[in-house]
Design a protein around this motif. Structure first.
Motif, PDB file in Angstrom:
ATOM      1  N   PHE A 158       0.806  -1.214   0.000  1.00  0.00           N
ATOM      2  CA  PHE A 158       0.000   0.000   0.000  1.00  0.00           C
ATOM      3  C   PHE A 158       0.842   1.268   0.000  1.00  0.00           C
ATOM      4  O   PHE A 158       0.314   2.374  -0.061  1.00  0.00           O
ATOM      5  CB  PHE A 158      -0.957  -0.011   1.190  1.00  0.00           C
ATOM      6  N   PRO A 184      -3.984   4.140  -1.352  1.00  0.00           N
ATOM      7  CA  PRO A 184      -5.448   4.266  -1.362  1.00  0.00           C
ATOM      8  C   PRO A 184      -5.941   5.704  -1.219  1.00  0.00           C
ATOM      9  O   PRO A 184      -6.950   6.076  -1.825  1.00  0.00           O
ATOM     10  CB  PRO A 184      -5.883   3.413  -0.169  1.00  0.00           C
ATOM     11  N   TYR A 209     -11.252  -0.681  -5.182  1.00  0.00           N
ATOM     12  CA  TYR A 209     -10.414  -0.455  -4.000  1.00  0.00           C
ATOM     13  C   TYR A 209      -9.568  -1.684  -3.684  1.00  0.00           C
ATOM     14  O   TYR A 209      -9.996  -2.818  -3.921  1.00  0.00           O
ATOM     15  CB  TYR A 209     -11.280  -0.102  -2.798  1.00  0.00           C
ATOM     16  N   THR A 210      -8.384  -1.464  -3.090  1.00  0.00           N
ATOM     17  CA  THR A 210      -7.495  -2.574  -2.748  1.00  0.00           C
ATOM     18  C   THR A 210      -7.655  -3.028  -1.298  1.00  0.00           C
ATOM     19  O   THR A 210      -7.064  -4.038  -0.910  1.00  0.00           O
ATOM     20  CB  THR A 210      -6.023  -2.173  -2.986  1.00  0.00           C
ATOM     21  N   LEU A 211      -8.413  -2.322  -0.511  1.00  0.00           N
ATOM     22  CA  LEU A 211      -8.661  -2.732   0.873  1.00  0.00           C
ATOM     23  C   LEU A 211      -9.808  -3.740   0.924  1.00  0.00           C
ATOM     24  O   LEU A 211     -10.730  -3.645   0.102  1.00  0.00           O
ATOM     25  CB  LEU A 211      -9.028  -1.512   1.726  1.00  0.00           C
ATOM     26  N   PRO A 212      -9.799  -4.716   1.845  1.00  0.00           N
ATOM     27  CA  PRO A 212      -8.808  -4.957   2.899  1.00  0.00           C
ATOM     28  C   PRO A 212      -7.808  -6.082   2.558  1.00  0.00           C
ATOM     29  O   PRO A 212      -7.415  -6.852   3.434  1.00  0.00           O
ATOM     30  CB  PRO A 212      -9.683  -5.366   4.078  1.00  0.00           C
ATOM     31  N   LEU A 218      -1.314   0.516   7.062  1.00  0.00           N
ATOM     32  CA  LEU A 218      -2.041   1.764   7.262  1.00  0.00           C
ATOM     33  C   LEU A 218      -1.039   2.892   7.475  1.00  0.00           C
ATOM     34  O   LEU A 218       0.112   2.640   7.847  1.00  0.00           O
ATOM     35  CB  LEU A 218      -2.967   1.659   8.474  1.00  0.00           C
ATOM     36  N   TYR A 258      -6.531  -5.262  10.095  1.00  0.00           N
ATOM     37  CA  TYR A 258      -7.583  -5.686   9.170  1.00  0.00           C
ATOM     38  C   TYR A 258      -8.870  -4.899   9.432  1.00  0.00           C
ATOM     39  O   TYR A 258      -9.504  -4.388   8.494  1.00  0.00           O
ATOM     40  CB  TYR A 258      -7.853  -7.183   9.300  1.00  0.00           C
ATOM     41  N   MET A 261      -8.605  -1.404   8.165  1.00  0.00           N
ATOM     42  CA  MET A 261      -8.658  -1.306   6.703  1.00  0.00           C
ATOM     43  C   MET A 261     -10.099  -1.406   6.201  1.00  0.00           C
ATOM     44  O   MET A 261     -10.487  -0.712   5.264  1.00  0.00           O
ATOM     45  CB  MET A 261      -7.774  -2.381   6.069  1.00  0.00           C
ATOM     46  N   LYS A 264     -11.592   1.907   7.045  1.00  0.00           N
ATOM     47  CA  LYS A 264     -11.066   2.929   6.147  1.00  0.00           C
ATOM     48  C   LYS A 264     -11.751   2.847   4.782  1.00  0.00           C
ATOM     49  O   LYS A 264     -12.109   3.869   4.189  1.00  0.00           O
ATOM     50  CB  LYS A 264      -9.555   2.789   5.986  1.00  0.00           C
ATOM     51  N   LEU A 265     -11.944   1.637   4.292  1.00  0.00           N
ATOM     52  CA  LEU A 265     -12.697   1.463   3.051  1.00  0.00           C
ATOM     53  C   LEU A 265     -14.102   2.042   3.212  1.00  0.00           C
ATOM     54  O   LEU A 265     -14.614   2.719   2.314  1.00  0.00           O
ATOM     55  CB  LEU A 265     -12.767  -0.020   2.695  1.00  0.00           C
TER      56      LEU A 265
END
Length: 467
Positions: A158, A184, A209-212, A218, A258, A261, A264-265
Motif C-alpha cells: 500500500f 489508497p 479499492y485494494t482494501l482490505p 495503514l 484488518y 482497513m 477505512k474502506l
C-alpha cells in the motif's frame, strides 16, 4: 388546456423513464472482503456505518456470488459477463516485471459498452487484467481515465514506489523503510475528482479499492488503527525490525489492522456517497457495492476472529460458499426501495446485461448473465438462473455448481476430471457440512454434466487433465 396538461405530464413521464434508463453507475469493488465483514451482514467487531447506511437506503442481496474465489478471474467475469468456464482470464497468471495475463483485444468489456453508450468511464484502484502497454491495459478495454495499480501483485504493497495515471508511470516517494504516500488515499482523491468533473453527463465509475487485501498496512498513527488496538487488547506479534519490500509487510497487530482497513474502506465509500449528494445526482445514480471474493488469510489475518465468512464454509480460493458468496448492495433512491432485501441467486456475470439495459445497449453476445433490473426495481418477474457455475485453476483445480438449492463441489480436477462431486442442500445446510451425494445420485449426475459442459477449454488456463 386539459389536453396540454396531459401531454405535458406524458412528456415528463417519458423524460423520467429515459433518465432512469441512463443513470450514472458507480460500481464499488472491495478486495478480499468476506460476506460477514459488514455490519449490515452481521459483523459485530468492525464498524462500517457508511456501507450500512448505503444498504439501508437500498437493497441488500443475501445470495449473490463473485466470479470466482481470486482476483483476476473474478474481475474478468465481472467485466465480460461470462462465468469462469468461459472467460478469457481464469487465473492469477503473472507477467514479469509487472502485470497479469491480458484480456484479449477482441474482448467486449462492460467499460466499452458504457463508452459506446456515451458514458464517461473511469477506473480507480486495481486492474490486474493486462500488463502496461498490453492489449489488456485499461485504456484498451474501454476506460477513458485510469489511476491506480496496473498489477495486482504490486498492489500487495500500500506504499508502492509508483502507480499508473493512464499510460504514465507516476513515481511515489516511498521505500520499504520510508513510507510517505498511502496509495489508497491518492487513488481516492483522483476518484472523487473524476466524479466531480463528470457529474453533468452519464458516467461509469469503477472503484476497484485494494482494501482490505493484504498486506495489512495503514498510514503511521492512523487513529482508527489505534482505536482497534485498544478495543481488541491485541498483543503485538514479533516482526522484523526492517522490511525488505518483498512479500507482504509483516504486521505486529494484524487483527486491528484488518479491522481498520475495512473501516477505512467504509470511510472512502462514505466520501463517495457524500459527494454524490453534494452534486445533486443521488436520484440519477445507481451505486453498487460488492467484493471480488471471500476473505483472505494472508499477512497474518485471522478471518475466524471476525467471522468474516459470515458463518459460511471456506475463505478465498475455496469454491465453498465462504469463498464466493459476497455482500452485494444496490442503492438508487428514485428506483430501488429503501431497506429492501433480495434472495435472488445471482453472480458477477449478471452485472453486464443489467448495466447494458440501463444504458440502452443490447446485452453482450453469449453472456452467461441475466439482467436483474426486475429484482432491483421490484417491477415485473425476475428471471432465475437454471444454474451458476464456477471453476478455479489453483490448488489442483476445482469446480462448483449451484442448481436451485443444490450445491456441488468437485476438487482435484487437474488430476481427475471425474473426481467425486460433493453435494450439499443449501436450504437446510448453508454451511456445507454434510455431503449428501450418496443419497442423490441423480442430482450429482446433473451437476457433473453441467461441469463437463460449462468448462470450455482454455489453453492459457488449463483446468482439467488431458484425455
Amino acid at each position: 388546456m386539459k389536453r396540454l396538461s396531459i401531454l405535458f405530464c406524458m412528456a415528463l413521464f417519458a423524460l423520467s423513464a429515459f433518465a432512469q434508463k441512463r443513470p450514472n453507475v458507480i460500481f464499488i469493488l472491495a478486495d478480499d472482503m468476506g460476506y460477514g465483514d459488514l455490519g449490515c451482514y452481521g459483523q459485530e467487531l468492525i464498524q462500517t456505518p457508511n456501507i450500512d447506511k448505503l444498504a439501508a437506503s437500498g437493497m441488500r442481496f443475501t445470495q449473490f456470488y463473485a466470479g470466482t474465489s481470486v482476483c483476476a478471474p473474478s474481475r474478468a467475469s465481472l467485466l465480460t459477463g461470462l462465468h469462469t468456464g468461459h472467460t478469457p482470464v481464469r487465473g492469477n497468471f503473472e507477467i514479469q516485471p509487472e502485470g497479469q495475463f491480458p484480456i484479449p483485444d477482441s474482448t467486449y468489456t462492460m467499460a466499452e459498452m458504457f463508452r459506446k453508450a456515451g458514458y464517461a468511464t473511469g477506473l480507480f484502484g486495481k486492474w490486474g487484467l493486462g500488463h502496461p502497454g498490453s492489449e489488456g491495459a485499461p485504456e484498451h478495454q474501454g476506460f477513458d481515465r485510469f489511476y491506480g495499480y496496473n498489477c495486482q501483485r504490486q498492489s500487495h504493497n500500500f506504499f508502492p514506489d509508483h502507480l499508473w495515471d493512464n499510460k504514465q508511470r507516476v513515481g511515489l516517494a516511498n521505500t520499504p523503510t520510508d513510507q510517505r504516500q498511502y496509495a489508497p488515499d491518492l487513488i481516492q482523491e483522483r476518484a472523487l475528482a473524476f466524479l466531480t468533473g463528470n457529474s453533468k453527463a452519464p458516467f461509469f465509475l469503477y472503484l476497484a479499492y485494494t482494501l482490505p487485501h493484504a498486506g495489512l498496512q495503514l498510514p503511521a498513527g492512523d487513529s482508527v488503527f489505534e482505536a482497534y488496538k485498544r478495543k481488541f487488547g491485541e498483543k503485538p506479534v514479533a516482526v522484523p525490525e526492517k522490511w525488505d519490500g518483498k512479500g507482504y509487510q509483516p504486521q505486529a497487530y494484524p487483527r486491528a489492522a484488518y479491522a481498520a482497513m475495512v473501516t477505512k474502506l467504509d470511510s472512502y465509500v462514505g466520501e463517495v456517497m457524500q459527494e454524490v449528494k453534494r452534486l445533486g445526482i443521488e436520484e440519477s445514480t445507481l451505486i453498487v457495492f460488492t467484493s471480488d471474493n471471500g476473505p483472505h488469510r494472508e499477512g497474518g489475518n485471522v478471518p475466524e476472529f471476525f467471522n468474516s465468512s459470515g458463518g459460511l464454509r471456506g475463505i478465498k480460493r475455496d469454491l465453498y460458499e465462504g469463498g464466493i458468496r459476497v455482500p452485494m448492495i444496490a442503492a438508487w433512491p428514485s428506483v430501488i426501495k429503501k431497506g429492501t432485501e433480495s434472495d435472488y441467486a445471482g453472480a458477477f456475470w449478471d452485472f453486464f446485461p443489467t448495466f447494458a439495459a440501463l444504458a440502452g445497449q443490447p446485452a453482450p453476445a453469449g453472456t452467461d448473465g441475466i439482467s436483474i433490473l426486475p429484482a432491483l426495481t421490484s417491477r415485473g418477474k425476475q428471471k432465475q438462473h437454471a444454474f451458476l457455475y464456477w471453476e478455479f485453476h489453483e490448488d489442483g483445480g476445482r469446480q462448483a455448481v449451484r442448481m436451485g438449492d443444490w450445491k456441488g463441489v468437485r476438487l482435484g480436477v487437474k488430476k481427475d476430471r471425474n473426481a467425486p462431486v460433493q453435494l450439499y442442500d443449501l436450504a437446510t445446510d448453508p454451511r456445507e457440512i454434510k455431503d449428501i451425494s450418496a443419497a442423490h445420485p441423480d442430482v450429482v449426475k446433473q451437476i457433473a454434466a453441467i461441469m463437463a459442459r460449462e468448462h470450455i477449454a482454455n489453453k492459457d488456463f488449463p483446468l482439467v487433465a488431458e484425455k
